[in-house]
Design a protein around this motif. Structure first.
Motif, PDB file in Angstrom:
ATOM      1  N   LEU A  26       0.823  -1.203   0.000  1.00  0.00           N
ATOM      2  CA  LEU A  26       0.000   0.000   0.000  1.00  0.00           C
ATOM      3  C   LEU A  26       0.861   1.258   0.000  1.00  0.00           C
ATOM      4  O   LEU A  26       0.562   2.233  -0.705  1.00  0.00           O
ATOM      5  CB  LEU A  26      -0.950   0.005   1.208  1.00  0.00           C
ATOM      6  CG  LEU A  26      -2.157  -0.914   1.107  1.00  0.00           C
ATOM      7  CD1 LEU A  26      -2.845  -1.027   2.454  1.00  0.00           C
ATOM      8  CD2 LEU A  26      -3.127  -0.434   0.037  1.00  0.00           C
ATOM      9  N   GLU A  27       1.921   1.244   0.784  1.00  0.00           N
ATOM     10  CA  GLU A  27       2.806   2.411   0.848  1.00  0.00           C
ATOM     11  C   GLU A  27       3.557   2.626  -0.456  1.00  0.00           C
ATOM     12  O   GLU A  27       3.856   3.762  -0.821  1.00  0.00           O
ATOM     13  CB  GLU A  27       3.791   2.270   2.005  1.00  0.00           C
ATOM     14  CG  GLU A  27       3.145   2.448   3.358  1.00  0.00           C
ATOM     15  CD  GLU A  27       4.117   2.253   4.512  1.00  0.00           C
ATOM     16  OE1 GLU A  27       5.187   1.638   4.317  1.00  0.00           O
ATOM     17  OE2 GLU A  27       3.788   2.720   5.620  1.00  0.00           O
ATOM     18  N   GLY A  29       2.455   2.167  -3.403  1.00  0.00           N
ATOM     19  CA  GLY A  29       1.563   2.742  -4.413  1.00  0.00           C
ATOM     20  C   GLY A  29       1.615   1.955  -5.702  1.00  0.00           C
ATOM     21  O   GLY A  29       2.111   0.829  -5.757  1.00  0.00           O
ATOM     22  N   GLY A  30       1.092   2.559  -6.751  1.00  0.00           N
ATOM     23  CA  GLY A  30       1.105   1.923  -8.054  1.00  0.00           C
ATOM     24  C   GLY A  30       0.030   0.869  -8.248  1.00  0.00           C
ATOM     25  O   GLY A  30       0.065   0.121  -9.230  1.00  0.00           O
ATOM     26  N   THR A  31      -0.925   0.788  -7.329  1.00  0.00           N
ATOM     27  CA  THR A  31      -2.019  -0.169  -7.477  1.00  0.00           C
ATOM     28  C   THR A  31      -3.283   0.588  -7.857  1.00  0.00           C
ATOM     29  O   THR A  31      -3.415   1.785  -7.599  1.00  0.00           O
ATOM     30  CB  THR A  31      -2.259  -0.957  -6.169  1.00  0.00           C
ATOM     31  OG1 THR A  31      -2.526  -0.045  -5.117  1.00  0.00           O
ATOM     32  CG2 THR A  31      -1.055  -1.798  -5.796  1.00  0.00           C
ATOM     33  N   SER A  36      -6.088  -1.530  -4.185  1.00  0.00           N
ATOM     34  CA  SER A  36      -5.822  -0.875  -2.906  1.00  0.00           C
ATOM     35  C   SER A  36      -6.902  -1.195  -1.878  1.00  0.00           C
ATOM     36  O   SER A  36      -6.604  -1.462  -0.710  1.00  0.00           O
ATOM     37  CB  SER A  36      -5.721   0.645  -3.082  1.00  0.00           C
ATOM     38  OG  SER A  36      -4.606   0.974  -3.868  1.00  0.00           O
TER      39      SER A  36
END
Length: 77
Positions: A26-27, A29-31, A36
């Motif tokens: 989650l940290e 990112g890129g999802t 997420s």
């Protein structure tokens, strides 16, 4: 009721390690939003499993501390 079943089968360390991985993803990112949200929900489930194990450990510790010393020794030395 999936969380209850998982609490019974997933060990604390396994849940904690997976939760760490979820947070890392989650940290990073890129999802997508959907990914997420799915990760967030999984993290919530894993946190519940960890909390269940920790509450059980606390209860066992409290019970052990509440027992009188079984060999008759006293704290007075």
């Amino acid at each position: 009721m999936a969380a209850k079943t998982e609490e019974a089968t997933l060990g604390y360390e396994q849940a904690r390690d997976e939760l760490i991985e979820v947070v890392r993803r989650l940290e990073a990112g890129g999802t997508t939003l959907e990914e997420s949200l799915a990760l967030w929900e999984r993290g919530e489930e894993l946190a519940k499993v960890c909390r269940h194990w920790l509450e059980g450990a606390r209860a066992r510790l409290d019970a052990a501390l509440a027992k009188p010393d079984e060999d008759g020794a006293t704290d007075g030395g």
